[in-house]
Design an enzyme around this catalytic site. Structure first.
Site, PDB file in Angstrom:
ATOM      1  N   ASP A  15       0.891  -1.175   0.000  1.00 36.44           N
ATOM      2  CA  ASP A  15       0.000   0.000   0.000  1.00 36.44           C
ATOM      3  C   ASP A  15       0.921   1.215   0.000  1.00 36.44           C
ATOM      4  O   ASP A  15       0.940   1.996   0.920  1.00 36.44           O
ATOM      5  CB  ASP A  15      -0.927   0.017   1.219  1.00 36.44           C
ATOM      6  CG  ASP A  15      -0.179   0.094   2.537  1.00 36.44           C
ATOM      7  OD1 ASP A  15       0.974  -0.363   2.609  1.00 36.44           O
ATOM      8  OD2 ASP A  15      -0.745   0.639   3.517  1.00 36.44           O
TER       9      ASP A  15
ATOM     10  N   ASP B  29       7.001   1.247   2.665  1.00 30.28           N
ATOM     11  CA  ASP B  29       6.888   0.314   1.536  1.00 30.28           C
ATOM     12  C   ASP B  29       7.950   0.641   0.490  1.00 30.28           C
ATOM     13  O   ASP B  29       8.604  -0.259  -0.060  1.00 30.28           O
ATOM     14  CB  ASP B  29       5.521   0.420   0.845  1.00 30.28           C
ATOM     15  CG  ASP B  29       4.356   0.156   1.776  1.00 30.28           C
ATOM     16  OD1 ASP B  29       4.039   1.038   2.580  1.00 30.28           O
ATOM     17  OD2 ASP B  29       3.769  -0.937   1.690  1.00 30.28           O
TER      18      ASP B  29
HETATM   19 CA    CA Z   1       2.863  -0.637   4.016  1.00 28.80          CA
END
Ligand code: CA
Length: 319
Positions: free
Chosen positions: A10, A15
Site C-alpha cells: 500500500d 513500503d
Molecule cells: Ca505498508
C-alpha cells in the site's frame, strides 16, 4: 538460487524503503508488485510504486492494481503519517503515468504467478491483506502453491498504533487479516508492530542513510521528510513512552526477513488469529500462546533480529 518475491504493498514511505531493499538485493528476483489501498487511495499507491521503480530504473517490473477498499466497511485513513499521497506530498513532475500499470488485476496476477512457479514464490505482504484474502477465496489451493509468506502487521502485546489494540494494516481490513492468518497454511512469518518498534535504528543512522550522495538517497530524503517530522513530534505518542527512541521502517523488517534468512535471530512458533468483534479489540492480532485453538498451522512470529544486517540492507538500497 534467487529468492522469488511477489510484493503486495500500500505504497507509503516504508513500503518504498522495502521495495528498494528488494531491488538492491542480488539474491532477489521480483516477479511483480501488487497494489492495495491503505496508506493512501489505490490510485496513489499504484503511482507511488511506479515512482519508486522509476527512481531505481526498474520500470520493467510489472505493477498490478488491486483492491481499492477492505472487504467490509470503508478505508481507514492513514494519511496522517505518510502524507495525503502516501509519499510525503512532495511534487514529482516526472512521475510515470498510470498507463504503465498492468491491465491484469492484482488478485488474478497473484494466482497466475503462483500457478506458473509452484512452490517457488514468496509473498511479501506489507499493506492491508485484502488482495491476499481475495486470492485465497478464489483459489483455496493457493497457499499450497506458495513457498512462504512474509507479513508486516498485527501485534503481540495489544499495543495499537491505529486503535487501542490494533495495528494499521490489520485494522484496515480485519476480515482479510483473519482469512490470511487462518487459511494461508504455507510457512508464514510475521513482523508485528511491537517487534519492529523493539528493534529501531538510530536517527544518526537515518541521517547518514539519506545523506548518501545518490539519486535514490535524495528521493528517500524528500519523501520521508514528512514522516520524519511526524514521528519526532505527534507520532511519538503512537508508540508509548519506552519505545520513542529511534527510526522504525516497519515494512523493511518483513522484507529483510524475506531477503536474508539470517536476518531473523529469534521467532516464536504459535497459532495466531484476529479479533473481529471486540468493541476495543477489533483488528487486534490474537496470539494463542497456550495453544487453546489447537491450530494445525503455526506461524513464525518474529521476536528478534540482526539490526546490523538491516542497516547493511538499507544502506545498499540507496546506493
Ligand atoms: Ca505498508
Amino acid at each position: 538460487m534467487k529468492k522469488i518475491l511477489l510484493i503486495d504493498v500500500d505504497c507509503g514511505v516504508d513500503d518504498a524503503q522495502a521495495i528498494m531493499m528488494a531491488i538492491a538485493s542480488p539474491s532477489v528476483e521480483i516477479v511483480g508488485i501488487t497494489c492495495c489501498y491503505g496508506n493512501s487511495l489505490l490510485e496513489n499507491t499504484c503511482r507511488n510504486v511506479l515512482r519508486v521503480l522509476h527512481v531505481c530504473d526498474k520500470l520493467e517490473i510489472p505493477v498490478y492494481p488491486g483492491a481499492s477498499a477492505p472487504i467490509l466497511g470503508g478505508p481507514v485513513s492513514g494519511a496522517f503519517y505518510h502524507g495525503k499521497d502516501g509519499l510525503g506530498d512532495v511534487p514529482d513532475p516526472g512521475a510515470p503515468g498510470l498507463d504503465l500499470l498492468q491491465k491484469e488485476h492484482a488478485v488474478l496476477a497473484i494466482l497466475r504467478i503462483a500457478n506458473e512457479r509452484p512452490g517457488q514464490v514468496s509473498l511479501v505482504a506489507i499493506g492491508p491483506l485484502t488482495n491476499l484474502a481475495l486470492a485465497v477465496r478464489m483459489d483455496p489451493e493457493l497457499p499450497k502453491k506458495l513457498k512462504s509468506v512474509f507479513i508486516m502487521g498485527g501485534n503481540t502485546e495489544s499495543r495499537g498504533n491505529t486503535t487501542v489494540c490494533g495495528e494499521f494494516n490489520f485494522v484496515c481490513d480485519p476480515e482479510a487479516a483473519y482469512i490470511v492468518l487462518n487459511e494461508y497454511t504455507c510457512p508464514t512469518y510475521i513482523a508485528t508492530w511491537e517487534f519492529t518498534c523493539s528493534c529501531p535504528l538510530t536517527w544518526e543512522f537515518y541521517h547518514e542513510w539519506v545523506d548518501q550522495n545518490t539519486k535514490k538517497a535524495r528521493f528517500m530524503k524528500k519523501i520521508s521528510a514528512h514522516s520524519l517530522e511526524f514521528s519526532q513530534t505527534l507520532g511519538r505518542d503512537l508508540i508509548g513512552e519506552e519505545w520513542r527512541s529511534g527510526f522504525v521502517s516497519c515494512d523493511s523488517y518483513a522484507m529483510a526477513a524475506a531477503t536474508d534468512e539470517n536476518f531473523i535471530t529469534e521467532v516464536k512458533v504459535v497459532g495466531v488469529s484476529v479479533e473481529l468483534q471486540g468493541s476495543l479489540t477489533r483488528g487486534m492480532m490474537v496470539v494463542d500462546w497456550t495453544d487453546k485453538l489447537k491450530k494445525a498451522n503455526k506461524t513464525f512470529v518474529m521476536t528478534n533480529c540482526d539490526v546490523g544486517k538491516l542497516q547493511a540492507l538499507m544502506m545498499a538500497a540507496l546506493k
